[in-house]
Design a protein around this motif. Structure first.
Motif, PDB file in Angstrom:
ATOM      1  N   LEU A 159       7.692  43.199 -12.135  1.00  0.00           N
ATOM      2  CA  LEU A 159       7.706  41.746 -12.454  1.00  0.00           C
ATOM      3  C   LEU A 159       9.079  41.221 -11.554  1.00  0.00           C
ATOM      4  CD1 LEU A 159       7.991  41.677 -16.038  1.00  0.00           C
ATOM      5  CD2 LEU A 159       5.878  41.006 -15.017  1.00  0.00           C
ATOM      6  N   SER A 160       9.701  42.104 -11.092  1.00  0.00           N
ATOM      7  CA  SER A 160      10.785  41.726 -10.231  1.00  0.00           C
ATOM      8  C   SER A 160       9.803  41.219  -8.595  1.00  0.00           C
ATOM      9  CB  SER A 160      12.281  42.798 -10.177  1.00  0.00           C
ATOM     10  OG  SER A 160      12.545  42.026  -9.158  1.00  0.00           O
ATOM     11  N   GLU A 161       9.411  42.127  -8.469  1.00  0.00           N
ATOM     12  CA  GLU A 161       9.227  42.502  -6.902  1.00  0.00           C
ATOM     13  C   GLU A 161       7.641  41.383  -7.127  1.00  0.00           C
ATOM     14  OE1 GLU A 161       9.346  43.935  -4.884  1.00  0.00           O
ATOM     15  OE2 GLU A 161      10.740  45.780  -5.640  1.00  0.00           O
ATOM     16  N   LEU A 162       6.971  40.560  -7.748  1.00  0.00           N
ATOM     17  CA  LEU A 162       6.477  39.812  -8.036  1.00  0.00           C
ATOM     18  C   LEU A 162       7.351  38.178  -8.328  1.00  0.00           C
ATOM     19  CD1 LEU A 162       3.352  41.032  -9.549  1.00  0.00           C
ATOM     20  CD2 LEU A 162       3.112  40.524  -7.621  1.00  0.00           C
ATOM     21  N   GLU A 163       8.364  38.274  -7.864  1.00  0.00           N
ATOM     22  CA  GLU A 163       9.437  37.238  -8.774  1.00  0.00           C
ATOM     23  C   GLU A 163       9.561  36.782 -10.045  1.00  0.00           C
ATOM     24  OE1 GLU A 163       9.498  34.771  -5.020  1.00  0.00           O
ATOM     25  OE2 GLU A 163      10.053  37.081  -3.521  1.00  0.00           O
ATOM     26  N   HIS A 164       9.234  37.297 -10.496  1.00  0.00           N
ATOM     27  CA  HIS A 164       8.825  37.068 -12.354  1.00  0.00           C
ATOM     28  C   HIS A 164      10.074  37.207 -12.626  1.00  0.00           C
ATOM     29  CE1 HIS A 164       3.652  37.364 -12.294  1.00  0.00           C
ATOM     30  NE2 HIS A 164       4.453  35.823 -11.681  1.00  0.00           N
ATOM     31  N   TYR A 165      11.302  36.443 -11.973  1.00  0.00           N
ATOM     32  CA  TYR A 165      12.311  36.727 -13.003  1.00  0.00           C
ATOM     33  C   TYR A 165      12.873  37.297 -14.227  1.00  0.00           C
ATOM     34  CZ  TYR A 165      12.926  37.380  -7.636  1.00  0.00           C
ATOM     35  OH  TYR A 165      13.771  37.576  -6.077  1.00  0.00           O
ATOM     36  N   PRO A 166      12.808  35.013 -14.880  1.00  0.00           N
ATOM     37  CA  PRO A 166      13.406  35.403 -16.341  1.00  0.00           C
ATOM     38  C   PRO A 166      12.257  36.743 -16.959  1.00  0.00           C
ATOM     39  CG  PRO A 166      12.633  33.530 -15.025  1.00  0.00           C
ATOM     40  CD  PRO A 166      12.096  34.465 -13.953  1.00  0.00           C
ATOM     41  N   GLU A 167      10.721  36.736 -17.276  1.00  0.00           N
ATOM     42  CA  GLU A 167       9.954  37.668 -17.973  1.00  0.00           C
ATOM     43  C   GLU A 167      10.618  39.035 -17.606  1.00  0.00           C
ATOM     44  OE1 GLU A 167       5.932  39.606 -18.346  1.00  0.00           O
ATOM     45  OE2 GLU A 167       6.171  37.794 -16.919  1.00  0.00           O
ATOM     46  N   ALA A 168      11.274  39.537 -16.346  1.00  0.00           N
ATOM     47  CA  ALA A 168      12.047  40.867 -15.567  1.00  0.00           C
ATOM     48  C   ALA A 168      12.601  40.721 -16.674  1.00  0.00           C
ATOM     49  CB  ALA A 168      12.502  40.858 -14.608  1.00  0.00           C
ATOM     50  N   LEU A 169      13.786  39.924 -16.384  1.00  0.00           N
ATOM     51  CA  LEU A 169      15.645  39.994 -16.880  1.00  0.00           C
ATOM     52  C   LEU A 169      15.672  40.254 -18.784  1.00  0.00           C
ATOM     53  CD1 LEU A 169      17.295  36.598 -15.538  1.00  0.00           C
ATOM     54  CD2 LEU A 169      17.943  39.708 -15.440  1.00  0.00           C
ATOM     55  N   GLU A 170      13.943  39.204 -19.317  1.00  0.00           N
ATOM     56  CA  GLU A 170      13.894  39.437 -20.565  1.00  0.00           C
ATOM     57  C   GLU A 170      13.676  41.018 -21.346  1.00  0.00           C
ATOM     58  OE1 GLU A 170      11.337  37.759 -24.268  1.00  0.00           O
ATOM     59  OE2 GLU A 170      11.521  37.821 -21.887  1.00  0.00           O
ATOM     60  N   ASN A 171      12.944  41.592 -20.120  1.00  0.00           N
ATOM     61  CA  ASN A 171      12.281  43.140 -20.395  1.00  0.00           C
ATOM     62  C   ASN A 171      13.434  43.976 -20.514  1.00  0.00           C
ATOM     63  OD1 ASN A 171       9.357  42.392 -21.417  1.00  0.00           O
ATOM     64  ND2 ASN A 171       9.602  42.270 -18.923  1.00  0.00           N
ATOM     65  N   LEU A 172      14.122  44.089 -18.858  1.00  0.00           N
ATOM     66  CA  LEU A 172      15.499  44.600 -18.595  1.00  0.00           C
ATOM     67  C   LEU A 172      16.136  44.330 -19.349  1.00  0.00           C
ATOM     68  CD1 LEU A 172      15.935  44.027 -15.086  1.00  0.00           C
ATOM     69  CD2 LEU A 172      15.517  46.455 -16.076  1.00  0.00           C
ATOM     70  N   HIS A 173      16.774  43.271 -20.053  1.00  0.00           N
ATOM     71  CA  HIS A 173      17.863  42.968 -22.152  1.00  0.00           C
ATOM     72  C   HIS A 173      17.827  43.992 -23.133  1.00  0.00           C
ATOM     73  CE1 HIS A 173      20.955  40.821 -19.624  1.00  0.00           C
ATOM     74  NE2 HIS A 173      20.140  40.101 -19.336  1.00  0.00           N
ATOM     75  N   ILE A 174      16.002  43.462 -22.821  1.00  0.00           N
ATOM     76  CA  ILE A 174      15.603  44.647 -24.482  1.00  0.00           C
ATOM     77  C   ILE A 174      15.582  45.682 -24.271  1.00  0.00           C
ATOM     78  CG2 ILE A 174      13.149  44.927 -25.557  1.00  0.00           C
ATOM     79  CD1 ILE A 174      12.811  41.695 -25.010  1.00  0.00           C
ATOM     80  N   ALA A 175      15.333  46.452 -23.215  1.00  0.00           N
ATOM     81  CA  ALA A 175      15.457  47.899 -22.645  1.00  0.00           C
ATOM     82  C   ALA A 175      16.843  48.386 -22.834  1.00  0.00           C
ATOM     83  CB  ALA A 175      15.456  48.470 -21.509  1.00  0.00           C
ATOM     84  N   LEU A 176      18.190  47.477 -22.547  1.00  0.00           N
ATOM     85  CA  LEU A 176      19.156  48.013 -22.458  1.00  0.00           C
ATOM     86  C   LEU A 176      19.581  47.926 -23.593  1.00  0.00           C
ATOM     87  CD1 LEU A 176      21.962  48.660 -20.931  1.00  0.00           C
ATOM     88  CD2 LEU A 176      22.211  45.967 -20.818  1.00  0.00           C
ATOM     89  N   GLU A 177      19.293  46.800 -24.339  1.00  0.00           N
ATOM     90  CA  GLU A 177      19.826  46.728 -26.345  1.00  0.00           C
ATOM     91  C   GLU A 177      19.340  48.074 -26.970  1.00  0.00           C
ATOM     92  OE1 GLU A 177      18.682  44.463 -29.563  1.00  0.00           O
ATOM     93  OE2 GLU A 177      18.354  43.095 -28.484  1.00  0.00           O
ATOM     94  N   ILE A 178      17.756  48.680 -26.452  1.00  0.00           N
ATOM     95  CA  ILE A 178      17.219  49.997 -27.038  1.00  0.00           C
ATOM     96  C   ILE A 178      18.168  51.360 -26.708  1.00  0.00           C
ATOM     97  CG2 ILE A 178      15.410  51.404 -27.230  1.00  0.00           C
ATOM     98  CD1 ILE A 178      13.816  48.949 -26.846  1.00  0.00           C
ATOM     99  N   SER A 179      18.613  51.527 -25.929  1.00  0.00           N
ATOM    100  CA  SER A 179      19.202  52.259 -24.442  1.00  0.00           C
ATOM    101  C   SER A 179      20.325  52.350 -25.751  1.00  0.00           C
ATOM    102  CB  SER A 179      19.350  52.495 -23.395  1.00  0.00           C
ATOM    103  OG  SER A 179      17.833  52.290 -22.553  1.00  0.00           O
ATOM    104  N   ARG A 180      20.961  51.161 -26.059  1.00  0.00           N
ATOM    105  CA  ARG A 180      22.691  51.252 -26.449  1.00  0.00           C
ATOM    106  C   ARG A 180      22.475  51.676 -28.080  1.00  0.00           C
ATOM    107  NH1 ARG A 180      25.283  46.043 -23.333  1.00  0.00           N
ATOM    108  NH2 ARG A 180      25.627  47.449 -21.766  1.00  0.00           N
ATOM    109  N   GLU A 181      21.310  51.552 -28.674  1.00  0.00           N
ATOM    110  CA  GLU A 181      21.003  52.335 -29.905  1.00  0.00           C
ATOM    111  C   GLU A 181      20.943  52.884 -30.136  1.00  0.00           C
ATOM    112  OE1 GLU A 181      17.669  50.605 -32.937  1.00  0.00           O
ATOM    113  OE2 GLU A 181      18.080  48.898 -31.532  1.00  0.00           O
TER     114      GLU A 181
END
Length: 956
Positions: A876-898
């Protein structure tokens, strides 16, 4: 229709009424489509036509039943139809006297009966063939078929069949004698005339006796069986002495007990000095022994009663009826002590020692053997001393006191050799082989077994020969030479079947099952083990029932069918408890522990191992103690309690060293290596694997050598020593290929592919992955095919061959969908997405990463969910869909910490830093990069350099 005597006694019936009834019934069976019942009705209808002498109608019925039986594949009804057809043709071909159609039908019937192991059909068709060949003047064939029918009909307790076979035998033997008066039979026993002279019976004196016709007929039968019955050449041992056994049974009817004893106590010639009844045991005919001895109970003086009770105990022991054996030996012991007969008392004591030892009560067994030894020493009986010493050695072997066993067996062999007791010498040599087998000194074991085998063959001791061949199979099984093991087991099986030794047969079948299990041919393993179990249940050998259930359990463990393994183990455990087999109980508990820790039920596994350990200590079985401690170590390893795991493995290793069990030492060191690997103490792991490898090579344990080399290769791979890893994998591969272990071969080829991939040697990586794929296809392992196809895709992706990579990933995905392997489906879709990302087809990448995410959500795979979200964000980032990309990364980060995945957390933080950099939010980019740097530094992973480079860019 072969039961003429029974038919003659029946009240005549009205066949026409029966025929009408069957004809009315037939349409009903056709309407309900019960074909099997219809066939049986047609056969019965044919029988009624046959009884009414309507052979043409009978022929039509049997032809119809044969055709229908063939259509539905019912081999038993097909054979029954052929048997009946033969009888009809016999009537129709009487005038020609050739019986061509009759013989054709009955030979076809015989082939099917042998194929399906139908004893009644075998006996029926053989008695009929015997009669026909007698009519045709082929007396050798008549005798051969009648003898076979006689043996089976007696087992079936079918008097009509038995009578028919005996009558044909008598007529054919007399005709053959007239035809070829110079024919000589190489008997293994003295002539019948000599035996008759010893009991004072002959045809002339019988005529002078004033006795009833019934008694005269019985005596005449004794004379006939001893003088007129002649076995065919190449007859079985049982058939060679059939006349003497039949004479005994007629003497029993006459209550001539002493005469019967004189007949079955006849000593064999020319070189074997064994009485006939004892030779039955050597040949494995225990049931015949029991039948003979049982006739004498309560009929003789106390001394002979004691001998008979003891002999019955020995026969029951031989088929695993240990409680009955103890009961008879105890009765014998009481009588011998009342008689103050030390020699017979010693025999009873030895029998008790053997029976208690077989039940796993080794201390009681040793106590009785020591009493036996003391009497033999007091009497100065060298042969008895040698026998007692060998029996003690056997018990010490079972306890795991191998050096003590060797000491006693060497003494036994020396004494036996000096006094010329070859049978005892052979037993001692066999026990020495067992001791060295347990000690892992396989070459020595083979040497002693070979000596034992030579003696057995010299004495024509078929039981000992078969047992020793089985022992040689066990040695090759222990060294991992499974094909050689199978060869020896088959030789054991052939002899056991030849002499009718059912216990030997079940042992050979069980060992064959074990060998095929190690070869990963699990269907064959189950087939042979099931056959072994059936025989054990048939002959009532509860000890072997438990043993075979344990073998089946091992196979299902290898198949990862742990619930089935647990069920079988629990059955084995119940049998062991029922018969008081403490050793078998301990073994079953160890197998249960393996099943439970394989299922992740570690506390249950620990409970089973601890119970096994308690039993092993109670009975003094050091080998089982070592195994139980090792099992505890494995359970704690899986629990992640590595300190406990090492402690138990060290205790197991200590006992194995004390008793000289080198094979166990090697396996324990291998397990310790795995624990140290899990602790990331790789140097210690490599040291343990090295020691285990040395032992395996010294004792010639190919199987363990291959396993250890594989584990050592994995450790070198983990510490990035890829060259050493490939070397270990290559050596392990040679062993796997030599042993024919395809699953291991496949895994090692895959390991080589992975190691060469890490070395950047992509050509070799592809080569070995392809070889691994071929083996996976050969054994039909779809899951491993899918994995290997995916790994091939990853290699092609690494060298930029994206279309080929996608092709392999898609093949993997197709197989994964076929077998419902959601984990591989997720990985394959993720890999396809990543390859499309690498080839800059971001829209396709997004499509596949979304598929990966959906699979992860469906299967609640949190690790895969985080990975899919992170990869999706990158596209998504490569297609400059930054908000959606950020949302996915933050969810992924939360899961990895959990879920506690620091490596993935570091990667996601770095990806966030890069995304914020692209969005020109340098503060957040630096903040996330710093967090990624801290984790990467703590883990010591290559991401650390990427973080340093990004930090440098952010500070410019």
């Amino acid at each position: 229709m072969s039961d003429f005597a029974e038919n003659n006694q029946q009240i005549p019936r009205d066949d026409s009424q029966e025929i009408e009834s069957l004809q009315r019934d037939l349409p009903l069976t056709k309407e309900i489509q019960d074909t099997e019942r219809e066939i049986r009705r047609i056969i019965k209808l044919g029988s009624n036509y046959y009884s009414a002498n309507n052979y043409e109608q009978a022929l039509k019925c049997y032809q119809e039943s044969f055709s229908k039986a063939k259509e539905i594949g019912n081999r038993q009804l097909e054979a029954l139809s052929l048997l009946s057809l033969g009888w009809v043709y016999q009537r129709l071909e009487t005038e020609s006297g050739k019986f061509e159609q009759m013989l054709k039908c009955h030979h076809q019937c015989l082939a099917i009966a042998e194929e399906i192991s139908d004893s009644w059909l075998l006996a029926s068709v053989q008695v009929s063939l015997g009669r026909t060949y007698h009519i045709l003047g082929d007396y050798q064939k008549a005798i051969s078929y009648s003898q076979q029918s006689l043996a089976i009909s007696q087992q079936l307790h079918a008097p009509s069949l038995e009578e028919g076979a005996c009558e044909t035998l008598k007529m054919a033997a007399e005709a053959l004698e007239k035809q070829q008066p110079t024919v000589e039979y190489q008997d293994v026993i003295p002539s019948g005339e000599l035996v008759l002279s010893q009991i004072g019976l002959d045809a002339t004196s019988l005529k002078l006796r004033k006795i009833s016709p019934q008694l005269r007929a019985q005596y005449q039968a004794v004379i006939n069986w001893l003088t007129k019955y002649k076995p065919v050449q190449d007859a079985s041992n049982l058939e060679k002495i059939r006349g003497y056994l039949e004479a005994c049974y007629h003497l029993f009817q006459l209550q001539a007990w002493e005469d019967a004893i004189a007949v079955f106590s006849t000593r064999l010639n020319p070189t074997v000095n064994q009485e006939l009844h004892a030779k039955l045991g050597t040949w494995g005919y225990y049931r015949e022994q029991i039948e003979l001895y049982s006739q004498l109970l309560g009929k003789l003086d106390p001394r002979m009663e004691a001998i008979t009770q003891n002999n019955l105990g020995g026969a029951h022991f031989s088929i695993g009826r240990y409680d009955l054996a103890i009961e008879y030996h105890q009765k014998s012991l009481v009588i011998t002590r009342e008689l103050s007969n030390q020699a017979l008392e010693a025999d009873a004591l030895r029998g008790l020692g053997l029976a208690y030892g077989a039940k796993g009560d080794f201390d009681t067994g040793i106590s009785y053997h020591k009493q036996h030894l003391a009497i033999m020493e007091e009497l100065g009986e060298c042969a008895g001393i040698a026998l007692a010493l060998s029996s003690l050695g056997d018990c010490y072997n079972s306890q795991g006191q191998y050096q003590k066993a060797i000491e006693f067996c060497l003494q036994s062999a020396k004494i036996a050799r000096e006094v010329g007791e070859q049978t005892v010498e052979g037993a001692a040599l066999g026990n020495l082989g067992n001791a060295y087998l347990y000690l892992g000194e396989y070459q020595k074991a083979i040497e002693y077994y070979q000596q034992d085998l030579d003696i057995a063959r010299e004495l024509d001791n078929r039981i000992a020969e078969a047992t020793t061949l089985g022992n040689l199979g066990n040695v090759h099984l222990s060294t991992g030479e499974y094909n050689q093991a199978i060869d020896f087991c088959n030789q054991h099986l052939n002899i056991a079947r030849e002499i009718g030794d059912r216990q030997g047969e079940l042992m050979a079948l069980g060992n064959l099952g074990n060998a095929y299990s190690f070869l990963a041919d699990y269907q064959q393993a189950i087939k042979f083990s099931q056959q072994s179990l059936s025989i054990a249940m048939e002959i009532g050998d509860r000890t072997r029932v438990g043993w075979t259930l344990a073998l089946l359990c091992m196979t299902y463990l290898a198949l990862h069918d742990y619930n089935q393994a647990i069920e079988l183990c629990q059955q084995s455990l119940a049998v062991a408890k029922e018969i008081g087999d403490r050793s078998g109980e301990g073994t079953a508990l160890i197998y249960l522990s393996i099943a439970y820790y394989s299922l992740g039920e570690y506390q249950e596994a620990i409970n089973c191992s601890q119970q096994s350990l308690v039993i092993a200590k109670e009975i003094g079985n050091r080998t089982t103690q070592a195994a139980a401690l090792g099992s505890l170590g494995v359970s704690y390893y899986f629990l992640g309690d590595f300190t406990q795991a090492i402690d138990y493995q060290m205790q197991s290793l200590g006992i194995a060293k004390q008793i000289g069990e080198r094979a166990i030492q090697g396996k324990v060191l291998d397990n310790m290596g795995l624990v140290y690997h899990a602790l990331a103490e790789y140097d210690k792991a490599i040291e343990c694997f090295g020691q285990s490898l040395t032992i395996a090579r010294v004792i010639g344990d190919w199987a363990t050598e291959g396993i250890v080399l594989g584990n050592l290769g994995k450790t070198y791979y983990t510490v990035n020593a890829y060259s050493q890893a490939t070397e270990c994998y290559q050596q392990s591969l040679i062993v796997a290929q030599k042993l024919g272990h395809l699953q291991k071969e496949r895994a090692l080829l895959g390991g080589l592919g992975a190691a060469y991939d890490c070395l950047g040697d992509y050509d070799n990586a592809i080569k070995f992955y392809h070889q691994s794929l071929v083996v996976a296809q050969k054994i039909g392992d779809y899951q491993k095919q899918a994995v290997t196809l995916r790994l091939l895709g990853l290699v092609h992706d690494s060298i930029g061959e994206y279309s080929q990579a996608i092709s392999f990933f898609e093949q993997c995905l197709a197989i994964a969908r076929k077998i419902n392997d959601f984990e591989e489906m997720g990985r394959a879709t993720g890999n396809i997405g990543s390859t499309y990302y690498s080839s800059k087809d971001y829209q396709k990448a997004i499509e596949y990463h979304k598929q990966h995410l959906n699979i992860a959500l469906e299967t609640a795979d949190r690790v895969a969910e985080a990975a899919a979200l992170s990869n999706l964000a990158n596209s998504l980032s490569e297609l400059e869909h930054y908000p959606e990309a950020l949302e996915n990364l933050h969810i992924a980060l939360e899961i990895s910490r959990e879920i506690g995945e620091p490596y993935n957390e570091a990667v996601i933080l770095y990806n966030l830093a890069e995304l914020y950099y692209e969005m020109e939010n340098l503060d957040l980019a630096l903040e996330n990069c710093e967090q990624a740097f801290v984790i990467a530094n703590a883990l010591g992973i290559s991401l650390l350099q990427d973080c340093q480079e990004l930090k440098a860019k952010l500070r410019i």
